[in-house]
Write a protein that holds these residues in place. Structure first.
Motif, PDB file in Angstrom:
ATOM      1  N   VAL A 106      38.748  65.102 -23.777  1.00  0.00           N
ATOM      2  CA  VAL A 106      37.572  65.558 -23.023  1.00  0.00           C
ATOM      3  C   VAL A 106      37.442  67.072 -23.216  1.00  0.00           C
ATOM      4  O   VAL A 106      38.353  67.819 -22.871  1.00  0.00           O
ATOM      5  CB  VAL A 106      37.730  65.222 -21.524  1.00  0.00           C
ATOM      6  CG1 VAL A 106      36.503  65.690 -20.746  1.00  0.00           C
ATOM      7  CG2 VAL A 106      37.952  63.733 -21.339  1.00  0.00           C
ATOM      8  N   PRO A 107      36.337  67.529 -23.780  1.00  0.00           N
ATOM      9  CA  PRO A 107      36.229  68.958 -24.091  1.00  0.00           C
ATOM     10  C   PRO A 107      36.203  69.823 -22.830  1.00  0.00           C
ATOM     11  O   PRO A 107      35.512  69.496 -21.864  1.00  0.00           O
ATOM     12  CB  PRO A 107      34.905  69.067 -24.856  1.00  0.00           C
ATOM     13  CG  PRO A 107      34.139  67.838 -24.483  1.00  0.00           C
ATOM     14  CD  PRO A 107      35.145  66.773 -24.167  1.00  0.00           C
ATOM     15  N   ALA A 108      36.987  70.883 -22.853  1.00  0.00           N
ATOM     16  CA  ALA A 108      36.957  71.842 -21.754  1.00  0.00           C
ATOM     17  C   ALA A 108      35.678  72.676 -21.868  1.00  0.00           C
ATOM     18  O   ALA A 108      35.179  72.900 -22.980  1.00  0.00           O
ATOM     19  CB  ALA A 108      38.175  72.745 -21.822  1.00  0.00           C
ATOM     20  N   PRO A 109      35.136  73.143 -20.761  1.00  0.00           N
ATOM     21  CA  PRO A 109      33.897  73.936 -20.831  1.00  0.00           C
ATOM     22  C   PRO A 109      34.002  75.139 -21.772  1.00  0.00           C
ATOM     23  O   PRO A 109      33.041  75.479 -22.457  1.00  0.00           O
ATOM     24  CB  PRO A 109      33.695  74.381 -19.384  1.00  0.00           C
ATOM     25  CG  PRO A 109      34.348  73.318 -18.568  1.00  0.00           C
ATOM     26  CD  PRO A 109      35.529  72.872 -19.366  1.00  0.00           C
ATOM     27  N   GLU A 110      35.198  75.755 -21.848  1.00  0.00           N
ATOM     28  CA  GLU A 110      35.304  76.945 -22.717  1.00  0.00           C
ATOM     29  C   GLU A 110      35.118  76.605 -24.188  1.00  0.00           C
ATOM     30  O   GLU A 110      34.767  77.476 -24.979  1.00  0.00           O
ATOM     31  CB  GLU A 110      36.615  77.701 -22.497  1.00  0.00           C
ATOM     32  CG  GLU A 110      37.857  76.853 -22.438  1.00  0.00           C
ATOM     33  CD  GLU A 110      38.256  76.582 -20.994  1.00  0.00           C
ATOM     34  OE1 GLU A 110      37.371  76.201 -20.202  1.00  0.00           O
ATOM     35  OE2 GLU A 110      39.448  76.740 -20.679  1.00  0.00           O
ATOM     36  N   ALA A 135      30.126  63.672 -20.254  1.00  0.00           N
ATOM     37  CA  ALA A 135      29.677  62.283 -20.124  1.00  0.00           C
ATOM     38  C   ALA A 135      29.984  61.480 -21.387  1.00  0.00           C
ATOM     39  O   ALA A 135      30.273  60.276 -21.323  1.00  0.00           O
ATOM     40  CB  ALA A 135      28.184  62.253 -19.825  1.00  0.00           C
ATOM     41  N   GLU A 136      29.933  62.152 -22.527  1.00  0.00           N
ATOM     42  CA  GLU A 136      30.177  61.448 -23.788  1.00  0.00           C
ATOM     43  C   GLU A 136      31.649  61.122 -23.984  1.00  0.00           C
ATOM     44  O   GLU A 136      31.997  60.060 -24.502  1.00  0.00           O
ATOM     45  CB  GLU A 136      29.679  62.334 -24.943  1.00  0.00           C
ATOM     46  CG  GLU A 136      29.691  61.660 -26.287  1.00  0.00           C
ATOM     47  CD  GLU A 136      29.221  62.593 -27.395  1.00  0.00           C
ATOM     48  OE1 GLU A 136      29.755  62.488 -28.494  1.00  0.00           O
ATOM     49  OE2 GLU A 136      28.340  63.438 -27.113  1.00  0.00           O
ATOM     50  N   ALA A 226      36.757  65.113 -14.336  1.00  0.00           N
ATOM     51  CA  ALA A 226      36.497  64.251 -15.502  1.00  0.00           C
ATOM     52  C   ALA A 226      37.709  64.111 -16.403  1.00  0.00           C
ATOM     53  O   ALA A 226      37.857  63.095 -17.084  1.00  0.00           O
ATOM     54  CB  ALA A 226      35.322  64.809 -16.309  1.00  0.00           C
ATOM     55  N   ALA A 227      38.573  65.116 -16.421  1.00  0.00           N
ATOM     56  CA  ALA A 227      39.649  65.135 -17.420  1.00  0.00           C
ATOM     57  C   ALA A 227      41.032  65.320 -16.827  1.00  0.00           C
ATOM     58  O   ALA A 227      42.022  65.205 -17.558  1.00  0.00           O
ATOM     59  CB  ALA A 227      39.387  66.265 -18.424  1.00  0.00           C
TER      60      ALA A 227
END
Ligand SMILES: [Zn+2]
Length: 433
Positions: A106-110, A135-136, A226-227
């Motif tokens: 799950v990609p981190a916002p940074e 979401a993806e 989410a992660a």
């Protein structure tokens, strides 16, 4: 040296030798620099003499001037601007979730922003990209669109829940609707639903577009839920469906960030009287047509409001929080509200507000953060976000963080409160409740 460059250089030497021979011939003939009768070859190349025989000027000041000018020219750093001078107290690197671990998939916002959340405000486009990526990639997240702004930006919320709950969203919403309507459910059925259904918490951020920290706080919380691989996150989602509306007023946020971008300087500004912190009229508070959407819930004149009313009505949330900002020199305000309080609210409303306030106060006390409660925020007008939701059966809550906008603000006692710290307070408030 490539062969073609060698060839060119040889040709150039040949030409210089030829010119030198011509110069000597003209000089010996007495035709040098005598005004209009100057030899044609020298007229074509007026700098030849200077290049071949520079005048001897032992006391010339030209080298001195050149050296002085070179000393005044700053060292070259390519095209990059000069870095700002260090500002004591500006850096704030306290982790939002100390020790937390996350699913790598799950990609981190940074990864989208290029900097840690809260370092500076994320743009509406960045917030949307991060939410779509969550979401993806996360099996706990569903992104739901609920409208479009006057300027064409999408409005959406994230549903964060266990994969099992996400797989039965329609059935879940039907159960929640049944529980919310005493006309269609028996007492026994109501008790059964209350015992088995997860609670629904609706977290609504930055309906005033220039109240920026709320939107970045929403990103940090969304990624954590989410992660996060910790037991605390998993336990939370077993009993709670979290709905995050991170960007209630994207048109206003874009307008505010445009002013910030146009007025910022290389050196961070910590003066809250600067344009960076005060915004320019009409400011980003309102939507495209300058409606304050946190007064519109009762009237539903704006597409943003109409979309939200439809969305909230599908979920019947049990808890509804609105995250805001207030003056830069303020601290932090939360519920309970002061008088007047809407007389149609149930008697339990104040008791719940006080219970949430105790949790939030404990979280702030643990960090030494200042706050106050029970002042200026009244709870009578039904056009406010949480007040409207409370009249529909939710427990309403509200946060008001001092507005920093970007960089930091110097407070009267001389300390700095950074933008990242203001985001941290939104995050801690969300998790405390
Ligand atoms: Zn506000």
């Amino acid at each position: 040296m490539p062969p073609w460059r060698f060839h060119l250089r040889a040709r150039r030497l040949e030409e210089v030798h030829s010119e030198r021979a011509e110069f000597d011939r003209v000089k010996s003939a007495g035709q040098l620099c005598t005004g209009p009768t100057r030899h044609p070859s020298l007229h074509r190349r007026p700098n030849l003499r200077m290049r071949l025989f520079p005048p001897a000027r032992p006391h010339s000041i030209r080298p001195l001037l050149l050296g002085t000018l070179l000393a005044l020219v700053p060292p070259a750093h390519g095209q990059a601007p000069l870095p700002p001078s260090p500002l004591s107290g500006l850096a704030y690197d306290v982790p939002y979730f100390p020790g937390a671990r996350y699913e790598a998939a799950v990609p981190a916002p940074e990864a989208v922003l290029g900097f840690p959340v809260g370092t500076r405000p994320a743009t509406p486009a960045q917030i949307e990209r991060i939410c779509r990526a969550l979401a993806e990639k996360s099996p706990r997240v569903r992104l739901v669109s609920y409208g479009t702004t006057h300027q064409g930006r999408p409005l959406f919320y994230l549903v964060i829940a266990t994969p099992a709950q996400l797989a039965r969203l329609d059935a879940l919403k039907a159960d929640l609707a049944q529980l919310a309507d005493p006309r269609t459910v028996t007492a026994a059925e109501g008790d059964r639903l209350a015992a088995t259904l997860p609670a629904v918490a609706w977290m609504a951020y930055a309906i005033h577009g220039d109240e920026l920290s709320a939107g970045d706080g929403a990103l940090a919380v969304a990624h954590h839920l989410a992660a996060g691989t910790g037991d605390d996150v998993k336990a939370l989602l077993e009993s709670l469906v979290v709905i995050i509306d991170p960007l209630m007023n994207p048109d206003g946020r874009e307008r505010c960030l445009t002013v910030v971008a146009q007025n910022r300087t290389g050196q961070p500004s910590v003066d809250d009287q600067s344009m960076l912190h005060t915004d320019a009229w009409p400011s980003g508070r309102t939507n495209h047509y300058l409606f304050d959407m946190n007064r519109d819930w009762l009237w539903a004149t704006q597409p943003e409001t109409r979309g939200r009313i439809r969305a909230v009505s599908e979920w019947h949330p049990h808890y509804f929080m609105e995250g805001h900002e207030m003056g830069a020199q303020d601290t932090f305000l939360f519920m309970p509200a002061r008088e007047p309080v809407n007389p149609n609210l149930p008697a339990t409303a104040k008791a719940w507000e006080e219970r949430f306030a105790r949790d939030q106060a404990a979280a702030f006390d643990a960090r030494g953060w200042r706050y106050y409660t029970g002042e200026w925020n009244e709870n009578w007008y039904p056009g406010y976000s949480a007040s409207w939701a409370a009249l529909r059966g939710a427990i309403g809550n509200l946060y008001e963080q001092a507005g920093i906008v970007t960089d930091a603000v110097r407070r009267p006692e001389g300390t700095l409160e950074s933008y990242r710290e203001s985001v941290h307070k939104q995050v801690v408030s969300t998790m405390a409740n």
